[in-house]
Design a protein around this motif. Structure first.
Motif, mmCIF file in Angstrom:
data_model
loop_
_atom_site.group_PDB
_atom_site.id
_atom_site.type_symbol
_atom_site.label_atom_id
_atom_site.label_comp_id
_atom_site.label_asym_id
_atom_site.label_seq_id
_atom_site.Cartn_x
_atom_site.Cartn_y
_atom_site.Cartn_z
ATOM 1 N N ASP A 9 0.849 -1.189 0.000
ATOM 2 C CA ASP A 9 0.000 0.000 0.000
ATOM 3 C C ASP A 9 0.884 1.239 0.000
ATOM 4 O O ASP A 9 1.663 1.456 0.929
ATOM 5 C CB ASP A 9 -0.892 -0.016 1.237
ATOM 6 C CG ASP A 9 -1.806 1.185 1.338
ATOM 7 O OD1 ASP A 9 -1.836 2.016 0.401
ATOM 8 O OD2 ASP A 9 -2.501 1.312 2.360
ATOM 9 N N GLU A 11 0.304 4.159 0.667
ATOM 10 C CA GLU A 11 0.019 5.097 1.752
ATOM 11 C C GLU A 11 0.494 4.597 3.112
ATOM 12 O O GLU A 11 0.386 5.305 4.103
ATOM 13 C CB GLU A 11 -1.477 5.402 1.783
ATOM 14 C CG GLU A 11 -1.942 6.151 0.542
ATOM 15 C CD GLU A 11 -3.394 6.558 0.608
ATOM 16 O OE1 GLU A 11 -3.938 6.669 1.721
ATOM 17 O OE2 GLU A 11 -3.977 6.754 -0.462
ATOM 18 N N SER A 12 1.018 3.370 3.169
ATOM 19 C CA SER A 12 1.508 2.830 4.432
ATOM 20 C C SER A 12 2.866 3.427 4.771
ATOM 21 O O SER A 12 3.666 3.711 3.884
ATOM 22 C CB SER A 12 1.650 1.309 4.353
ATOM 23 O OG SER A 12 0.396 0.701 4.263
ATOM 24 N N ASP A 62 -6.294 -0.192 -3.337
ATOM 25 C CA ASP A 62 -5.033 0.146 -4.007
ATOM 26 C C ASP A 62 -4.061 -1.029 -4.036
ATOM 27 O O ASP A 62 -3.317 -1.200 -4.994
ATOM 28 C CB ASP A 62 -4.345 1.332 -3.315
ATOM 29 C CG ASP A 62 -5.065 2.644 -3.568
ATOM 30 O OD1 ASP A 62 -5.930 2.680 -4.476
ATOM 31 O OD2 ASP A 62 -4.778 3.616 -2.866
#
Length: 78
Positions: A9, A11-12, A62
């Motif tokens: 991911d 966004e991690s 995502d």
């Protein structure tokens, strides 16, 4: 069985999940998903009993794009 990293991911934070791996099983195509443990009581009630040898994980959409990309590559190979 071996696991090949497909992606994580975006966004991690560094070292966090979710992450998706493909296995090299020859009898079927499988994926290993590292993700957030589902603890929300309403979700667990909606899903129902989960056997002790199984678990639920939440995977952001995502992250599934890595699966879609691999699927498209496999289709292109045929």
């Amino acid at each position: 069985m071996r696991a090949k990293f497909l992606g994580k991911d975006p966004e991690s934070l560094q070292g966090d999940s979710p992450t998706l791996f493909a296995t090299d099983r020859t009898d079927r195509t499988t994926y290993i998903a590292q993700g957030w443990k589902v603890t929300d009581p309403q979700v667990l009630a909606d899903v129902g009993p989960v056997p002790d040898h199984e678990t639920l994980i939440e995977i952001p959409e995502d992250v599934l794009t890595f699966y879609a990309r691999r699927y498209q590559q496999k289709e292109g190979d045929n």
